[in-house]
Design an enzyme around this catalytic site. Structure first.
Site, PDB file in Angstrom:
ATOM      1  N   ARG A 164      65.632  70.661 -26.619  1.00  0.00           N
ATOM      2  CA  ARG A 164      64.678  71.536 -27.301  1.00  0.00           C
ATOM      3  C   ARG A 164      63.425  71.665 -26.446  1.00  0.00           C
ATOM      4  O   ARG A 164      62.767  70.665 -26.168  1.00  0.00           O
ATOM      5  CB  ARG A 164      64.331  70.949 -28.660  1.00  0.00           C
ATOM      6  CG  ARG A 164      65.615  70.563 -29.422  1.00  0.00           C
ATOM      7  CD  ARG A 164      65.610  71.027 -30.811  1.00  0.00           C
ATOM      8  NE  ARG A 164      66.955  70.923 -31.377  1.00  0.00           N
ATOM      9  CZ  ARG A 164      67.235  70.878 -32.649  1.00  0.00           C
ATOM     10  NH1 ARG A 164      66.261  70.926 -33.530  1.00  0.00           N
ATOM     11  NH2 ARG A 164      68.477  70.826 -33.080  1.00  0.00           N
ATOM     12  N   GLU A 191      60.505  72.317 -26.947  1.00  0.00           N
ATOM     13  CA  GLU A 191      59.292  72.328 -27.767  1.00  0.00           C
ATOM     14  C   GLU A 191      58.147  71.777 -26.936  1.00  0.00           C
ATOM     15  O   GLU A 191      58.287  70.756 -26.287  1.00  0.00           O
ATOM     16  CB  GLU A 191      59.504  71.470 -29.021  1.00  0.00           C
ATOM     17  CG  GLU A 191      60.490  72.106 -29.993  1.00  0.00           C
ATOM     18  CD  GLU A 191      61.245  71.092 -30.853  1.00  0.00           C
ATOM     19  OE1 GLU A 191      61.134  69.880 -30.579  1.00  0.00           O
ATOM     20  OE2 GLU A 191      61.949  71.531 -31.759  1.00  0.00           O
ATOM     21  N   ARG A 204      57.330  61.580 -32.420  1.00  0.00           N
ATOM     22  CA  ARG A 204      58.684  61.667 -32.979  1.00  0.00           C
ATOM     23  C   ARG A 204      59.496  62.846 -32.442  1.00  0.00           C
ATOM     24  O   ARG A 204      60.534  63.197 -32.988  1.00  0.00           O
ATOM     25  CB  ARG A 204      58.622  61.703 -34.511  1.00  0.00           C
ATOM     26  CG  ARG A 204      57.802  62.814 -35.050  1.00  0.00           C
ATOM     27  CD  ARG A 204      57.355  62.524 -36.486  1.00  0.00           C
ATOM     28  NE  ARG A 204      56.381  63.520 -36.873  1.00  0.00           N
ATOM     29  CZ  ARG A 204      56.697  64.686 -37.422  1.00  0.00           C
ATOM     30  NH1 ARG A 204      57.939  64.990 -37.695  1.00  0.00           N
ATOM     31  NH2 ARG A 204      55.751  65.543 -37.711  1.00  0.00           N
ATOM     32  N   HIS A 205      59.012  63.467 -31.360  1.00  0.00           N
ATOM     33  CA  HIS A 205      59.764  64.555 -30.721  1.00  0.00           C
ATOM     34  C   HIS A 205      60.118  64.211 -29.286  1.00  0.00           C
ATOM     35  O   HIS A 205      59.290  63.693 -28.542  1.00  0.00           O
ATOM     36  CB  HIS A 205      58.946  65.850 -30.705  1.00  0.00           C
ATOM     37  CG  HIS A 205      58.872  66.505 -32.042  1.00  0.00           C
ATOM     38  ND1 HIS A 205      57.841  66.261 -32.918  1.00  0.00           N
ATOM     39  CD2 HIS A 205      59.706  67.376 -32.657  1.00  0.00           C
ATOM     40  CE1 HIS A 205      58.047  66.962 -34.026  1.00  0.00           C
ATOM     41  NE2 HIS A 205      59.167  67.648 -33.886  1.00  0.00           N
ATOM     42  N   GLU A 256      61.321  63.468 -41.109  1.00  0.00           N
ATOM     43  CA  GLU A 256      62.634  64.041 -41.382  1.00  0.00           C
ATOM     44  C   GLU A 256      63.668  63.370 -40.483  1.00  0.00           C
ATOM     45  O   GLU A 256      63.433  63.200 -39.289  1.00  0.00           O
ATOM     46  CB  GLU A 256      62.589  65.548 -41.084  1.00  0.00           C
ATOM     47  CG  GLU A 256      63.921  66.239 -41.246  1.00  0.00           C
ATOM     48  CD  GLU A 256      63.978  67.560 -40.473  1.00  0.00           C
ATOM     49  OE1 GLU A 256      63.086  68.399 -40.648  1.00  0.00           O
ATOM     50  OE2 GLU A 256      64.936  67.724 -39.693  1.00  0.00           O
ATOM     51  N   SER A 260      69.067  67.364 -41.130  1.00  0.00           N
ATOM     52  CA  SER A 260      69.192  68.621 -41.879  1.00  0.00           C
ATOM     53  C   SER A 260      70.660  68.939 -42.005  1.00  0.00           C
ATOM     54  O   SER A 260      71.442  68.609 -41.114  1.00  0.00           O
ATOM     55  CB  SER A 260      68.588  69.811 -41.142  1.00  0.00           C
ATOM     56  OG  SER A 260      67.274  69.594 -40.830  1.00  0.00           O
ATOM     57  N   ARG A 283      65.544  58.975 -34.280  1.00  0.00           N
ATOM     58  CA  ARG A 283      64.715  58.836 -35.494  1.00  0.00           C
ATOM     59  C   ARG A 283      65.336  57.826 -36.452  1.00  0.00           C
ATOM     60  O   ARG A 283      64.625  57.096 -37.138  1.00  0.00           O
ATOM     61  CB  ARG A 283      64.545  60.200 -36.167  1.00  0.00           C
ATOM     62  CG  ARG A 283      63.647  61.103 -35.351  1.00  0.00           C
ATOM     63  CD  ARG A 283      63.223  62.284 -36.169  1.00  0.00           C
ATOM     64  NE  ARG A 283      62.427  63.200 -35.376  1.00  0.00           N
ATOM     65  CZ  ARG A 283      61.954  64.337 -35.838  1.00  0.00           C
ATOM     66  NH1 ARG A 283      62.200  64.693 -37.082  1.00  0.00           N
ATOM     67  NH2 ARG A 283      61.236  65.118 -35.065  1.00  0.00           N
TER      68      ARG A 283
END
Ligand code: AMO
Length: 443
Positions: free
Chosen positions: A219, A221, A227-228, A366, A369, A417
């Protein structure tokens, strides 16, 4: 010398009652040399623990004693000696050496301390991961990570899932939403895959019925948080003839099983980190999106409108609320607005404003998902379009829906996570051997 002679036992395998007065060979790193004049101790460390090697000056050959005294910390050595029971030594024995072979001498000073006396910065530790891993606490984290993945494999295999591997180099954006890393693939542009989502769904059309994958997701991002990661490890499942509630049950059962297995198989590692684990109580609480919004709006922190996504602050407020109410850290958020879930999430037939998407949360963030997916091609195309994406780019995926696609559901849970919340680790980089983030591309 054959390398097989370099080690007969790990330090932890030497039981002084069984092997007293017998000869063994241990191999590892020089953890410490303590020269007290009349007596010299060398502590050898391997993956499993430590051995104290003891040399009394009067009883040791001068050449061997000299070699031991000059050993440089963190050099790799193989030591052959006789086991002597000694209650005060680590593992209840000491080794009286007859041969010390230096296999690789370490430079000094070391890039960081290995004794745990000086706590190095995370960046220093990650730059010198090979040394950081020699610390008990760091090794313990990766042993636990191993136990987590072993538990995942055995749980899912027991429950009829087949392990699959999907490509990481792809032609189109998988899901939209996050940015992708473009790469050059011969003379074409390609991307590093952000999720196995589309492929695991195609496998349902293929009749594999229940699949899982443990693999990297990429990703692009920009944000730099605790946490990323830009490369994370995702545990994904997809299951046919299931709805979202069926796969939520699989997910919560798997999480509880992982905790049980880590407690059963990694007690020493948990103790090294100072963590006392409690198996989460089943079933996890189901909080609807509507309830989640009410919880947030009842707090003074933040106000949300129906249809807003839940940010970090909101997640925190809900997590604390659930924890106060149940004493549990894990819970689900269900019945999300269709508009803020990915295009493949199935809307409820009787109320299409809401979707069969869900998130599995830990009090602090989180974790996962998932959703029942849309298996009807026309509906899928319209959902792709309504999210501003071009169905043409998804043709390879859509094709699989036109020739017999069963209803299906699935989820993805971030391995890092899961481990960090289990161990109460503050920074996600601590649970990845060689993390990739905005700044870090090496080692
Ligand atoms: P999602 O994008 O929510 O869902 O990702 C699933 C889980 O993967 C982890 N994760 C990350 N961990 C660390 N750093 C990141 N940048 C990162 N991105 C994601 C999180 C997250 O909850 N296709 C869906 C899953 C599905 O519906 O099956 C998906 O990818 O723990």
């Amino acid at each position: 010398m054959s390398l097989a002679n370099l080690r007969t036992h790990y330090t932890s395998q030497i039981n002084p009652e069984e092997l007293g007065d017998q000869k063994v060979t241990v191999a590892g790193w020089v953890h410490e040399v303590r020269d007290l004049g009349g007596i010299c101790f060398v502590v050898l460390r391997d993956r499993e623990g430590r051995t104290q090697v003891t040399m009394v000056k009067k009883k040791t050959e001068p050449e061997l004693l000299e070699k031991a005294r000059k050993l440089v910390r963190e050099s790799v050595v193989s030591i052959t000696g006789t086991v002597k029971p000694e209650a005060k030594a680590p593992n209840g024995y000491e080794l009286i050496p007859e041969e010390i072979t230096i296999l690789n001498e370490a430079d000094s000073p070391l890039p960081m301390d290995t004794t745990g006396k000086v706590e190095a910065e995370l960046d220093t530790r990650l730059d010198a991961r090979f040394i950081d891993l020699r610390r008990e606490r760091t090794t313990a984290i990766f042993r636990i990570r191993h136990e987590v993945l072993r538990a995942v494999r055995s749980f899912l295999t027991e429950n009829g899932f087949i392990e699959a591997t999907s490509p990481k180099v792809v032609a189109t954006a998988t899901e939209g939403g996050t940015s992708l890393f473009p790469i050059t693939y011969f003379d074409r542009e390609a991307f590093l895959n952000q999720s196995p989502q589309l492929f695991k769904q195609i496998l349902m059309s293929g009749g594999l019925d229940r699949v899982f994958e443990i693999g990297p997701i990429f990703r692009a991002e920009e944000h730099d948080t605790r946490r990323h990661l830009n490369e994370a490890t995702s545990i994904d499942i997809e299951a046919s003839f299931c709805d979202h509630f069926d796969v939520m049950e699989i997910l919560e059962n798997m999480v509880a099983y992982i905790y049980e297995q880590v407690i059963a198989n990694a007690a020493d590692s948990l103790a090294a980190i100072g963590v006392e684990l409690k198996v989460p109580v089943l079933p996890f609480k189901r909080v609807t999106y509507d309830e989640a919004i009410d919880i947030v709006n009842a707090s003074s922190e933040e106000k949300l409108n129906w249809g807003d996504d839940l940010g970090t602050v909101a997640e925190h407020t809900i997590g604390e609320h659930v924890f106060r109410e149940t004493g549990e850290s894990h819970y689900f958020i269900i019945d999300w607005p269709t508009a803020i879930k990915p295009f493949y999430a199935m809307p409820y037939e009787d109320n299409p404003i809401l979707s069969k998407g869900f998130d599995m949360m830990h009090r602090t963030m989180e974790l996962s998902s998932g959703a029942q997916r849309i298996h009807i091609p026309e509906l899928l195309v319209s959902r792709i379009e309504s999210q501003g994406l071009d169905p043409e780019g998804f043709e390879f995926y859509l094709k699989a829906f036109r020739y017999g696609m069963p209803p299906h559901a699935g989820w993805g849970i971030g391995c890092e996570r899961l481990v960090m919340t289990m161990l109460g680790v503050e920074n996600i980089r601590d649970v990845v051997l060689f993390p990739r983030d905005r700044r870090r591309l090496s080692p």
